[in-house]
Design a protein around this motif. Structure first.
Motif, mmCIF file in Angstrom:
data_model
loop_
_atom_site.group_PDB
_atom_site.id
_atom_site.type_symbol
_atom_site.label_atom_id
_atom_site.label_comp_id
_atom_site.label_asym_id
_atom_site.label_seq_id
_atom_site.Cartn_x
_atom_site.Cartn_y
_atom_site.Cartn_z
ATOM 1 N N ASP A 218 0.871 -1.185 0.000
ATOM 2 C CA ASP A 218 0.000 0.000 0.000
ATOM 3 C C ASP A 218 0.904 1.229 0.000
ATOM 4 O OD1 ASP A 218 -1.690 2.160 0.624
ATOM 5 O OD2 ASP A 218 -3.047 0.880 1.778
ATOM 6 N N LEU A 219 1.018 1.877 -1.145
ATOM 7 C CA LEU A 219 1.953 2.995 -1.282
ATOM 8 C C LEU A 219 1.554 4.178 -0.406
ATOM 9 C CD1 LEU A 219 2.631 2.938 -5.135
ATOM 10 C CD2 LEU A 219 4.085 2.069 -3.304
ATOM 11 N N GLU A 220 0.245 4.462 -0.310
ATOM 12 C CA GLU A 220 -0.190 5.585 0.517
ATOM 13 C C GLU A 220 0.078 5.316 1.988
ATOM 14 O OE1 GLU A 220 -1.186 8.654 -0.117
ATOM 15 O OE2 GLU A 220 -0.689 8.216 -2.204
ATOM 16 N N ALA A 221 -0.175 4.093 2.431
ATOM 17 C CA ALA A 221 0.109 3.737 3.825
ATOM 18 C C ALA A 221 1.603 3.826 4.100
ATOM 19 C CB ALA A 221 -0.413 2.337 4.123
ATOM 20 N N ALA A 222 2.417 3.386 3.146
ATOM 21 C CA ALA A 222 3.870 3.455 3.320
ATOM 22 C C ALA A 222 4.348 4.906 3.391
ATOM 23 C CB ALA A 222 4.568 2.724 2.167
ATOM 24 N N GLY A 244 14.858 -6.198 -6.935
ATOM 25 C CA GLY A 244 13.515 -6.742 -7.101
ATOM 26 C C GLY A 244 12.488 -5.784 -6.545
ATOM 27 N N GLY A 245 11.220 -6.105 -6.771
ATOM 28 C CA GLY A 245 10.167 -5.214 -6.306
ATOM 29 C C GLY A 245 10.084 -3.967 -7.179
ATOM 30 N N ASP A 246 9.138 -3.115 -6.881
ATOM 31 C CA ASP A 246 8.967 -1.867 -7.628
ATOM 32 C C ASP A 246 9.720 -0.772 -6.879
ATOM 33 O OD1 ASP A 246 8.224 0.221 -9.194
ATOM 34 O OD2 ASP A 246 6.073 -0.221 -9.168
ATOM 35 N N ASN A 247 11.051 -0.710 -7.095
ATOM 36 C CA ASN A 247 11.889 0.190 -6.316
ATOM 37 C C ASN A 247 11.578 1.659 -6.562
ATOM 38 O OD1 ASN A 247 14.689 -2.034 -6.655
ATOM 39 N ND2 ASN A 247 13.259 -1.877 -4.969
ATOM 40 N N LEU A 248 11.244 2.022 -7.801
ATOM 41 C CA LEU A 248 10.968 3.426 -8.090
ATOM 42 C C LEU A 248 9.699 3.889 -7.380
ATOM 43 C CD1 LEU A 248 11.901 3.655 -11.874
ATOM 44 C CD2 LEU A 248 13.237 4.381 -9.895
ATOM 45 N N ALA A 249 8.687 3.033 -7.348
ATOM 46 C CA ALA A 249 7.462 3.368 -6.613
ATOM 47 C C ALA A 249 7.751 3.488 -5.127
ATOM 48 C CB ALA A 249 6.390 2.310 -6.864
ATOM 49 N N ALA A 250 8.632 2.615 -4.614
ATOM 50 C CA ALA A 250 8.983 2.661 -3.189
ATOM 51 C C ALA A 250 9.732 3.939 -2.853
ATOM 52 C CB ALA A 250 9.820 1.436 -2.817
ATOM 53 N N VAL A 251 10.644 4.358 -3.720
ATOM 54 C CA VAL A 251 11.383 5.606 -3.503
ATOM 55 C C VAL A 251 10.427 6.782 -3.479
ATOM 56 C CG1 VAL A 251 12.952 7.236 -4.608
ATOM 57 C CG2 VAL A 251 13.629 4.854 -4.341
#
Length: 342
Positions: A218-222, A244-251
């Motif tokens: 959950d990007l908004e929760a993060a 791995g994972g969606d690193n750009l979205a996480a950043v």
């Protein structure tokens, strides 16, 4: 709401710690608690109450495979999860600490080691329980806990123990890893938030490392979680970037203070010019995302030179000078001695 969150956290922790056993099978339960807005129960009929309670439940993870082999994997994962819960109840969790050090420190024997340590990253480990063949490492048990949706309980214990270590080490800065599943500011973190609010000096010395090998659920929760941690003085680090994972979205969601490159980039850089160019490009890219970039996976002396030539600012790994440490557990609390500290 905070006064209510504390007993809810205790309830979640207690109920989730002990596995349910039946006919020789042990399994841990996945627990969830959240707020919902409803009218007074006196104003609701029986069917409305039932519907409200049903809709308040978290939706099961539809991505979980139920194909052939799914049952066997579930059983294998749950066996590991039960071992983890037994180790936690036996207070067998400890940390191995790796210093994140300035690249120039390892390139020069005249540099001051203590002055060049950014922080010490904690690697959780669980001592073997009675009859177990060996200790459990995060590489083994964390994927199992994540697939089962049980990582929250472990991360809570790890962060609480990291805060205890900060209290013992009055001047140290340390980092503790949490899974992507834990980047949600809910009842599981009630005691942590209270500790950080009451002891801001702890927050200023704590780095929350979010594992980047799995996508954030959950990007908004993060984003909310990271903002609240940073407002309290903590630093946010995104680990395993590029692994791995969606690193750009996480950043974008986390706005990290620190980005730690996945160790695979340094391993590939040993093999030739292409790998070294990739490492240099990733270091430059990460510098646009965070104030501090860490090259992880330093295992031997020439790794230091390879990373330094790629523009590395900070290094981490078993081959980093000052990585030697001893650690032991005393009544459930880690006590640590470092060769460069009195």
């Amino acid at each position: 709401m905070r006064s209510a969150s504390s007993p809810i956290e205790t309830l979640l922790a207690v109920l989730g710690a002990e596995p349910v056993r039946a006919k020789g099978i042990a399994a841990l339960v996945q627990l969830h608690a959240d707020w919902i807005e409803v009218r007074s129960p006196a104003q609701l009929g029986t069917s409305e109450i039932e519907l409200t309670l049903w809709t308040a439940q978290p939706f099961p993870d539809s991505r979980e495979s139920r194909a052939d082999g799914g049952s066997q994997r579930y059983r294998a994962d749950m066996d590991v999860a039960v071992r983890v819960s037994e180790a936690l109840r036996a207070e067998a969790l400890s940390f191995a600490w790796q210093p994140v050090m300035h690249a120039s420190t390892n390139a020069s024997s005249h540099a001051s080691t203590h002055a060049s340590i950014f922080y010490r990253a904690g690697r959780a480990r669980l001592a073997p329980s009675r009859g177990a063949p060996a200790s459990l490492t995060p590489e083994v048990f964390m994927p199992c806990l994540q697939r089962l949706g049980l990582a929250r309980a472990f991360d809570r214990v790890a962060v609480r123990q990291a805060l205890a270590a900060l209290r013992l080490q009055g001047s140290s800065h340390i980092g503790v890893s949490i899974s992507a599943q834990s980047t949600k500011l809910d009842h599981w973190w009630a005691s942590m938030l209270a500790a950080l609010d009451e002891e801001p000096a702890l927050a200023s010395r704590l780095v929350i490392e979010i594992t980047g090998s799995a996508a954030l659920p959950d990007l908004e929760a993060a984003r909310h979680f990271c903002v609240q941690m940073q407002l309290r003085g903590c630093r946010i680090a995104l680990r395993d970037f590029g692994g791995g994972g969606d690193n750009l979205a996480a950043v974008q969601a986390c706005g990290p203070d620190i980005v730690k490159l996945d160790a695979s980039f340094l391993r590939r850089a040993r093999d030739g010019a292409f790998g070294r160019d990739c490492l240099r490009g990733m270091v430059a890219l990460c510098a646009h995302f965070a104030s501090h970039v860490v090259v992880d996976g330093v295992e031997r002396e020439d790794d230091v030179q390879v990373a330094a030539r790629a523009g590395a600012q900070w290094l981490q790994g078993y081959g980093v000078r000052g990585a030697e440490r001893t650690a032991y557990t005393y009544q459930g609390t880690d006590v640590h001695h470092y060769p460069d500290q009195q």
